[in-house]
Design an enzyme around this catalytic site. Sequence first.
Site, PDB file in Angstrom:
ATOM      1  N   ARG A   1      -1.152  -0.586  -8.589  1.00 17.85           N
ATOM      2  CA  ARG A   1      -2.634  -0.470  -8.292  1.00 17.85           C
ATOM      3  C   ARG A   1      -2.547   1.038  -8.415  1.00 17.85           C
ATOM      4  O   ARG A   1      -2.030   1.627  -7.471  1.00 17.85           O
ATOM      5  CB  ARG A   1      -2.721  -0.909  -6.909  1.00 17.85           C
ATOM      6  CG  ARG A   1      -3.980  -0.695  -6.479  1.00 17.85           C
ATOM      7  CD  ARG A   1      -4.294  -0.613  -4.665  1.00 17.85           C
ATOM      8  NE  ARG A   1      -3.645  -2.017  -4.417  1.00 17.85           N
ATOM      9  CZ  ARG A   1      -3.311  -2.097  -3.225  1.00 17.85           C
ATOM     10  NH1 ARG A   1      -3.260  -0.925  -2.201  1.00 17.85           N
ATOM     11  NH2 ARG A   1      -3.041  -3.129  -2.612  1.00 17.85           N
TER      12      ARG A   1
ATOM     13  N   ASP B   1       0.925  -1.177  -0.044  1.00 12.58           N
ATOM     14  CA  ASP B   1      -0.032  -0.007  -0.173  1.00 12.58           C
ATOM     15  C   ASP B   1       0.960   1.256   0.051  1.00 12.58           C
ATOM     16  O   ASP B   1       2.014   1.244   0.612  1.00 12.58           O
ATOM     17  CB  ASP B   1      -0.993   0.073   1.450  1.00 12.58           C
ATOM     18  CG  ASP B   1      -1.809  -0.901   1.233  1.00 12.58           C
ATOM     19  OD1 ASP B   1      -1.972  -1.819   0.276  1.00 12.58           O
ATOM     20  OD2 ASP B   1      -2.584  -1.119   2.383  1.00 12.58           O
TER      21      ASP B   1
HETATM   22  C1  LIG Z   1      -8.375  -1.830  -3.815  1.00 13.90           C
HETATM   23  C2  LIG Z   1      -8.047  -0.440  -3.304  1.00 13.90           C
HETATM   24  C3  LIG Z   1      -6.938  -0.139  -2.738  1.00 13.90           C
HETATM   25  C4  LIG Z   1      -6.626   1.097  -2.281  1.00 13.90           C
HETATM   26  N1  LIG Z   1      -5.245   1.303  -1.704  1.00 13.90           N
HETATM   27  C5  LIG Z   1      -4.831   2.465  -1.322  1.00 13.90           C
HETATM   28  C6  LIG Z   1      -3.648   2.851  -1.005  1.00 13.90           C
HETATM   29  O1  LIG Z   1      -2.798   2.022  -0.912  1.00 13.90           O
HETATM   30  N2  LIG Z   1      -3.245   3.916  -0.672  1.00 13.90           N
HETATM   31  C7  LIG Z   1      -4.086   4.983  -0.787  1.00 13.90           C
HETATM   32  O2  LIG Z   1      -3.824   6.307  -0.417  1.00 13.90           O
HETATM   33  N3  LIG Z   1      -5.609   4.707  -1.052  1.00 13.90           N
HETATM   34  C8  LIG Z   1      -5.807   3.517  -1.453  1.00 13.90           C
HETATM   35  N4  LIG Z   1      -7.051   3.438  -1.601  1.00 13.90           N
HETATM   36  C9  LIG Z   1      -8.017   4.327  -1.522  1.00 13.90           C
HETATM   37  C10 LIG Z   1      -8.259   5.274  -2.697  1.00 13.90           C
HETATM   38  O3  LIG Z   1      -6.995   6.115  -2.605  1.00 13.90           O
HETATM   39  C11 LIG Z   1      -9.389   6.228  -2.508  1.00 13.90           C
HETATM   40  O4  LIG Z   1      -9.305   6.929  -1.461  1.00 13.90           O
HETATM   41  C12 LIG Z   1     -10.740   5.534  -2.559  1.00 13.90           C
HETATM   42  O5  LIG Z   1     -10.768   4.522  -3.506  1.00 13.90           O
HETATM   43  C13 LIG Z   1     -11.889   6.398  -3.005  1.00 13.90           C
HETATM   44  O6  LIG Z   1     -11.578   6.915  -4.230  1.00 13.90           O
HETATM   45  P1  LIG Z   1     -12.491   6.319  -5.480  1.00 13.90           P
HETATM   46  O7  LIG Z   1     -11.541   6.179  -6.599  1.00 13.90           O
HETATM   47  O8  LIG Z   1     -12.950   4.931  -4.988  1.00 13.90           O
HETATM   48  O9  LIG Z   1     -13.530   7.300  -6.255  1.00 13.90           O
HETATM   49  P2  LIG Z   1     -14.099   8.630  -5.756  1.00 13.90           P
HETATM   50  O10 LIG Z   1     -14.065   9.819  -6.559  1.00 13.90           O
HETATM   51  O11 LIG Z   1     -13.845   9.137  -4.073  1.00 13.90           O
HETATM   52  O12 LIG Z   1     -15.576   8.117  -5.566  1.00 13.90           O
HETATM   53  C14 LIG Z   1     -16.425   7.687  -6.801  1.00 13.90           C
HETATM   54  C15 LIG Z   1     -17.667   7.011  -6.287  1.00 13.90           C
HETATM   55  O13 LIG Z   1     -16.970   5.701  -5.773  1.00 13.90           O
HETATM   56  C16 LIG Z   1     -18.104   5.534  -4.543  1.00 13.90           C
HETATM   57  N5  LIG Z   1     -17.434   5.552  -3.157  1.00 13.90           N
HETATM   58  C17 LIG Z   1     -15.881   5.901  -3.067  1.00 13.90           C
HETATM   59  N6  LIG Z   1     -15.628   5.748  -2.003  1.00 13.90           N
HETATM   60  C18 LIG Z   1     -16.640   5.270  -1.353  1.00 13.90           C
HETATM   61  C19 LIG Z   1     -16.986   4.882   0.169  1.00 13.90           C
HETATM   62  N7  LIG Z   1     -15.985   4.971   1.174  1.00 13.90           N
HETATM   63  N8  LIG Z   1     -18.299   4.459   0.565  1.00 13.90           N
HETATM   64  C20 LIG Z   1     -18.999   4.161  -0.327  1.00 13.90           C
HETATM   65  N9  LIG Z   1     -19.134   4.625  -1.861  1.00 13.90           N
HETATM   66  C21 LIG Z   1     -17.653   4.994  -2.000  1.00 13.90           C
HETATM   67  C22 LIG Z   1     -19.110   6.537  -4.608  1.00 13.90           C
HETATM   68  O14 LIG Z   1     -20.358   6.183  -5.367  1.00 13.90           O
HETATM   69  C23 LIG Z   1     -18.397   7.499  -5.219  1.00 13.90           C
HETATM   70  O15 LIG Z   1     -19.414   8.756  -5.637  1.00 13.90           O
HETATM   71  C24 LIG Z   1      -7.524   2.017  -2.257  1.00 13.90           C
HETATM   72  C25 LIG Z   1      -8.683   1.849  -2.855  1.00 13.90           C
HETATM   73  C26 LIG Z   1      -9.024   0.911  -3.553  1.00 13.90           C
HETATM   74  C27 LIG Z   1     -10.159   0.361  -4.491  1.00 13.90           C
END
Ligand SMILES: Cc1cc2nc3c(=O)[nH]c(=O)nc-3n(C[C@H](O)[C@H](O)[C@H](O)COP(=O)(O)OP(=O)(O)OC[C@H]3O[C@@H](n4cnc5c(N)ncnc54)[C@H](O)[C@@H]3O)c2cc1C
Length: 311
Positions: free
Chosen positions: A181, A131
């Site tokens: 990722r 991560d």
């Molecule tokens: C597999 C995976 C691994 C990750 N690893 C890391 C990492 O190593 N380091 C790091 O900094 N971040 C990590 N993240 C978190 C990432 O950086 C984002 O903060 C998180 O994924 C929210 O962004 P989004 O791209 O989903 O879209 P956003 O623009 O935030 O959201 C788009 C849509 O997704 C849905 N959504 C998003 N988040 C949520 C939620 N919490 N609850 C419900 N619906 C939601 C909603 O419908 C929203 O409108 C990871 C995320 C994923 C999916």
Amino acid sequence: MLARDFILWLSTKPSVTNMIARRGMKNGFARRFIAGETLEEVLTACASLCTEGRTISLNHLGENVSTEAAANKVFETYVHLLEQLHDRKLPGNISIKLTQLGLAVGREFCENLAHQIARRAHELHRTIEIDMEGSAYTDVTLDIFEAVQRASANAALAIQAYLYRSENDLKRLEPLRPKIRLVKGAYREPKNIAFQEKSAVDANFKRLTTQLMEGAARGTFFPAIGSHDPAMAAYAQAEAARLHVPQDKYEFQMLYGIRRDLQDQVFREGNPVQVYVSFGTDWCPWFMRRLAERPANCWFVLRSLLAERKA
Ligand SMILES: Cc1cc2nc3c(=O)[nH]c(=O)nc-3n(C[C@H](O)[C@H](O)[C@H](O)COP(=O)(O)OP(=O)(O)OC[C@H]3O[C@@H](n4cnc5c(N)ncnc54)[C@H](O)[C@@H]3O)c2cc1C
């Protein structure tokens, strides 16, 4: 943005996090994102995901470990997880945080544990994912990832689209032919190093998706699109089609319990989906970051707490 900042600020206040931690599992609201507190609970949840054809990445919750003894314990847990995945023939890997593996104790100490985990994973024909944490750790995480990938060739790394530096970081990593990722980024970062507006982060996510897909077409990257944003998923699929990248040369990654509709949709469209499954007792900071991403999630936490007061 304000709500996000406020929740991230609250997540640093023990009086708030302790209250949430006490009630989250009991009231059930934490279960939506956290597959369980014990290994047995999480492996049961994973078995059904795997039967449906998804792969999993297991993350044992916790960060900022400050003693050698605690980091060694985390190390043993991760090796045990790899062995359990292997014994139960579950398709997947583990995701680790370097601060959990004793980065605060010392870089060499942490790197040594990361090497040992990757080596054990290699023996079991498994991979590991690292991560990406807050920006104080970006450089050291890249360095340790590079060393592990050179030695074992079975590591993946998360790269954050909100950081200005990420395009150059990808250029640096490409010779190692890694799985990357791509995520938007979950921490609060200042504007001298990170995009602040959602539209700017999304635009950079798309640019980096193209960079990764171009690498996939050359055979130098394995892109893992880590987002629940349907616009990012559609863009990644369109770029893969434009660059003739077959569906087995990239994957989507989403968090357990979030946007299950989108997880089903991209999977039905023939794309591999890996679900990032977090578990453990130390789940509160992780849970708060999920609330910050979508302040609407706070409502079901509040509803659940209010329901308890009334009862
Ligand atoms: C597999 C995976 C691994 C990750 N690893 C890391 C990492 O190593 N380091 C790091 O900094 N971040 C990590 N993240 C978190 C990432 O950086 C984002 O903060 C998180 O994924 C929210 O962004 P989004 O791209 O989903 O879209 P956003 O623009 O935030 O959201 C788009 C849509 O997704 C849905 N959504 C998003 N988040 C949520 C939620 N919490 N609850 C419900 N619906 C939601 C909603 O419908 C929203 O409108 C990871 C995320 C994923 C999916």
